[in-house]
Design a protein around this motif. Sequence first.
Motif: not given
Length: 349
Positions: A99-104, A155-171
């Motif tokens: 859902d988050r990727i589709m929203q993006h 791909k460039p379109e995945a940059d936002v998802i990458k930033q969200e994942l890297e922001a969660d250090k515990d995960r």
Amino acid sequence: MSHLGQYVNSIYDFFLFCPTVKHSLKTLYTVTSGFPNLPELMISVLVDNVQAGYCDSNKTISVNHDVWKKLFKDNPGLLDLCTEQCVEIQPKHFKSRLDRIMQHFNQTEGVHILQYMESCESDEQTGNTYLVEGGYDGEDFISFDVTKRKWTSQKPEADVIKQELEADKDRIEETVYLITQTSSVWLKLALNYGESFLLRTVPPSVSLLQKSPSSPVSCHATGFYPDRATMFWRKDGEELHEDVDHGEILPNHDGTFQMRVDLNISSVKPEDWRRYDCVFQLSGVEDDSVIRLDKAVIRTNWVPPSQVPAGAVIGVFVGLMLLSVCITGLFIWRKKKNNGSREIRRDVL
């Protein structure tokens, strides 16, 4: 630590296995949206590239061989745990990510697929290596470097998802633990139960195929196991590299494999055919399978146009249509890099 990690660690000491060859455990996740007749989540577990089990969010669970069935029989709590993960826990995680990727992408409807693969490969010489990759709508999307603890957008379109994942250090730390610890234990567990099954060798059936007199001759090997095999054309005993097209190793429905290598014969003189042969080599088997280029042994459906019955044309057409559907279904998403999971547990993407 996840419940699955605790469960696996509790039985770890009972299973010690030292692999003599490379072995792998892969988990393939497919999350769908807009497919009314498909489960929202489908999970396949492969040991040494052969499917060992499958489950989906519609409560379908299957185990594909007696050795894996025994694993579940000996560990009764394991089936309930996998069912909970596949039917209740993981669909929520993956559906949220889709859902988050589709929203993006500003996608509110339509058909969409998120595919995710994890791999743990064990080698007694180099140790364990790990791979995490994700694809979206048939294209490579994102990957995770376990060693560097770093997500990479494909791909460039995945940059936002990458930033969200890297922001969660515990995960990220949980992801590293699950990939490097839990998956390694599960691979050892699988190998202890399936050692004799996985270390077997099955020689292939090798044949020469040709669509028409002017098309390349395909050297086709099928029914072999394991998938650690090579095949090539030779001329006068020397391996050929020009006018040769190597196909990928593909799975058969029975857990064996097939592969092909094509030879362009347009410039080969008839009197030179005997100088060519096809060689198949299987890991663990000393003797090679060799078949010489010979018109007498080539299998083909080709006959002169005037001799082709109408029913045969229809039969071939229908056969090709069915083959196309099967291949399309099997390879909705195939990663572009060669080779490249672990068992059922929490989502890390």
